[in-house]
Design a protein around this motif. Structure first.
Motif, PDB file in Angstrom:
ATOM      1  N   ILE A 205       0.836  -1.202   0.000  1.00  0.00           N
ATOM      2  CA  ILE A 205       0.000   0.000   0.000  1.00  0.00           C
ATOM      3  C   ILE A 205       0.867   1.247   0.000  1.00  0.00           C
ATOM      4  O   ILE A 205       0.570   2.229  -0.689  1.00  0.00           O
ATOM      5  CB  ILE A 205      -0.946   0.000   1.213  1.00  0.00           C
ATOM      6  CG1 ILE A 205      -1.869  -1.220   1.167  1.00  0.00           C
ATOM      7  CG2 ILE A 205      -1.778   1.279   1.256  1.00  0.00           C
ATOM      8  CD1 ILE A 205      -2.682  -1.420   2.428  1.00  0.00           C
ATOM      9  N   ALA A 206       1.975   1.224   0.757  1.00  0.00           N
ATOM     10  CA  ALA A 206       2.876   2.377   0.792  1.00  0.00           C
ATOM     11  C   ALA A 206       3.467   2.646  -0.592  1.00  0.00           C
ATOM     12  O   ALA A 206       3.537   3.796  -1.039  1.00  0.00           O
ATOM     13  CB  ALA A 206       3.981   2.149   1.814  1.00  0.00           C
ATOM     14  N   ALA A 207       3.890   1.603  -1.279  1.00  0.00           N
ATOM     15  CA  ALA A 207       4.433   1.771  -2.632  1.00  0.00           C
ATOM     16  C   ALA A 207       3.359   2.252  -3.599  1.00  0.00           C
ATOM     17  O   ALA A 207       3.619   3.086  -4.485  1.00  0.00           O
ATOM     18  CB  ALA A 207       5.040   0.452  -3.110  1.00  0.00           C
TER      19      ALA A 207
ATOM     20  N   PHE B 236       0.727   4.083  -2.829  1.00  0.00           N
ATOM     21  CA  PHE B 236       0.507   5.501  -2.526  1.00  0.00           C
ATOM     22  C   PHE B 236       1.601   6.374  -3.144  1.00  0.00           C
ATOM     23  O   PHE B 236       1.318   7.401  -3.766  1.00  0.00           O
ATOM     24  CB  PHE B 236       0.456   5.713  -1.020  1.00  0.00           C
ATOM     25  CG  PHE B 236       0.542   7.149  -0.580  1.00  0.00           C
ATOM     26  CD1 PHE B 236      -0.497   8.036  -0.830  1.00  0.00           C
ATOM     27  CD2 PHE B 236       1.681   7.624   0.057  1.00  0.00           C
ATOM     28  CE1 PHE B 236      -0.415   9.376  -0.434  1.00  0.00           C
ATOM     29  CE2 PHE B 236       1.773   8.940   0.456  1.00  0.00           C
ATOM     30  CZ  PHE B 236       0.735   9.812   0.206  1.00  0.00           C
ATOM     31  N   ARG B 237       2.862   5.988  -2.982  1.00  0.00           N
ATOM     32  CA  ARG B 237       3.960   6.793  -3.523  1.00  0.00           C
ATOM     33  C   ARG B 237       3.868   6.900  -5.041  1.00  0.00           C
ATOM     34  O   ARG B 237       4.095   7.978  -5.614  1.00  0.00           O
ATOM     35  CB  ARG B 237       5.308   6.191  -3.114  1.00  0.00           C
ATOM     36  CG  ARG B 237       5.628   6.324  -1.629  1.00  0.00           C
ATOM     37  CD  ARG B 237       7.089   6.026  -1.354  1.00  0.00           C
ATOM     38  NE  ARG B 237       7.466   4.679  -1.732  1.00  0.00           N
ATOM     39  CZ  ARG B 237       7.473   3.651  -0.900  1.00  0.00           C
ATOM     40  NH1 ARG B 237       7.088   3.799   0.364  1.00  0.00           N
ATOM     41  NH2 ARG B 237       7.869   2.450  -1.314  1.00  0.00           N
ATOM     42  N   GLU B 238       3.543   5.782  -5.683  1.00  0.00           N
ATOM     43  CA  GLU B 238       3.431   5.790  -7.143  1.00  0.00           C
ATOM     44  C   GLU B 238       2.299   6.707  -7.593  1.00  0.00           C
ATOM     45  O   GLU B 238       2.453   7.506  -8.531  1.00  0.00           O
ATOM     46  CB  GLU B 238       3.178   4.365  -7.640  1.00  0.00           C
ATOM     47  CG  GLU B 238       3.203   4.210  -9.148  1.00  0.00           C
ATOM     48  CD  GLU B 238       4.605   4.221  -9.716  1.00  0.00           C
ATOM     49  OE1 GLU B 238       4.732   4.562 -10.914  1.00  0.00           O
ATOM     50  OE2 GLU B 238       5.554   3.908  -8.984  1.00  0.00           O
ATOM     51  N   LEU B 239       1.159   6.631  -6.923  1.00  0.00           N
ATOM     52  CA  LEU B 239       0.024   7.486  -7.288  1.00  0.00           C
ATOM     53  C   LEU B 239       0.326   8.961  -7.026  1.00  0.00           C
ATOM     54  O   LEU B 239      -0.071   9.826  -7.814  1.00  0.00           O
ATOM     55  CB  LEU B 239      -1.223   7.064  -6.508  1.00  0.00           C
ATOM     56  CG  LEU B 239      -1.894   5.775  -6.974  1.00  0.00           C
ATOM     57  CD1 LEU B 239      -2.990   5.368  -6.001  1.00  0.00           C
ATOM     58  CD2 LEU B 239      -2.459   5.938  -8.382  1.00  0.00           C
ATOM     59  N   LEU B 240       1.033   9.253  -5.943  1.00  0.00           N
ATOM     60  CA  LEU B 240       1.373  10.641  -5.642  1.00  0.00           C
ATOM     61  C   LEU B 240       2.325  11.190  -6.692  1.00  0.00           C
ATOM     62  O   LEU B 240       2.147  12.320  -7.177  1.00  0.00           O
ATOM     63  CB  LEU B 240       1.995  10.736  -4.252  1.00  0.00           C
ATOM     64  CG  LEU B 240       2.424  12.125  -3.779  1.00  0.00           C
ATOM     65  CD1 LEU B 240       1.265  13.119  -3.825  1.00  0.00           C
ATOM     66  CD2 LEU B 240       3.010  12.055  -2.372  1.00  0.00           C
TER      67      LEU B 240
END
Length: 207
Positions: A162-164, A166-170
């Motif tokens: 989920i963290a990865a 989120f970072r990709e979407l941001l």
């Protein structure tokens, strides 16, 4: 494009696992809401690289309402980039993630230890999550017998997935080809801590 791949079936090769994929289509401010970054994105549900639901299931869906031009994806409206805010709150503040398309809704995405139990709490020790994606719009399932809901996918992911995600979407949300400059400023300010505290790769470059 950012993906979540089911780890609940880790005995299967990736090309045979469920995959949820999201890609931004555009992010803009509207003149009546100058402090909000209004967006729409596409959600895709796949088995490996193949769309999970055949396009024949969606014969009456208006392309301008819910279906994107990319095979297997469906358009979702996002009021003020709530998708990003909710993912950050899940990771940082341990808040249950429950996103709904604000127009109909046409789509709902839940991420929690148990997506079907609203009372199930997220804690800092939670590492295993349910991801439940439901499409509401269009298709032959609508009617008195089936109600308003449509096909759904449920998969398992880890916190670092989920963290990865989120970072990709941001990162993709800040792409000038996707996001207007006024909206980029809103997002940079809202997620300044996340952008400043990104983990580094072995080369020392931010992820």
């Amino acid at each position: 494009m950012a993906d979540l791949i089911d780890i609940g079936a880790d005995d299967l090769p990736v090309e045979r696992r469920l995959r949820l994929s999201i890609r931004w289509r555009s992010i803009r401010t509207l003149f009546m809401f100058p402090d909000e970054a209004c967006a729409y994105f596409s959600i895709g549900l796949f088995l490996g690289d193949q769309p999970l639901f055949n396009e024949a299931v969606y014969p009456d869906v208006d392309d301008e309402v819910s279906a994107s031009t990319s095979k297997g994806y469906f358009k979702v409206y996002d009021d003020n980039c709530d998708l990003l805010t909710g993912l950050r709150d899940l990771l940082v503040a341990n808040k249950r993630f429950d996103f709904e398309d604000f127009v109909e809704p046409l789509f709902r995405l839940i991420i929690a230890p148990d997506a079907l139990d609203a009372a199930d709490k997220v804690t800092s020790d939670t590492d295993d999550f349910d991801v439940l994606a439901i499409i509401y719009s269009g298709g032959n399932w609508h009617g008195q017998a089936l109600g308003d809901t449509g096909p759904a996918v449920r998969l398992r992911v880890a916190r670092n997935d989920i963290a990865a995600f989120f970072r990709e979407l941001l990162d993709e949300a800040l792409d000038p080809d996707v996001c207007a400059e006024d909206s980029r400023q809103i997002l940079r300010q809202r997620f300044k801590d996340d952008l400043a505290n990104r983990p580094e790769t072995a080369s020392g470059m931010p992820l």
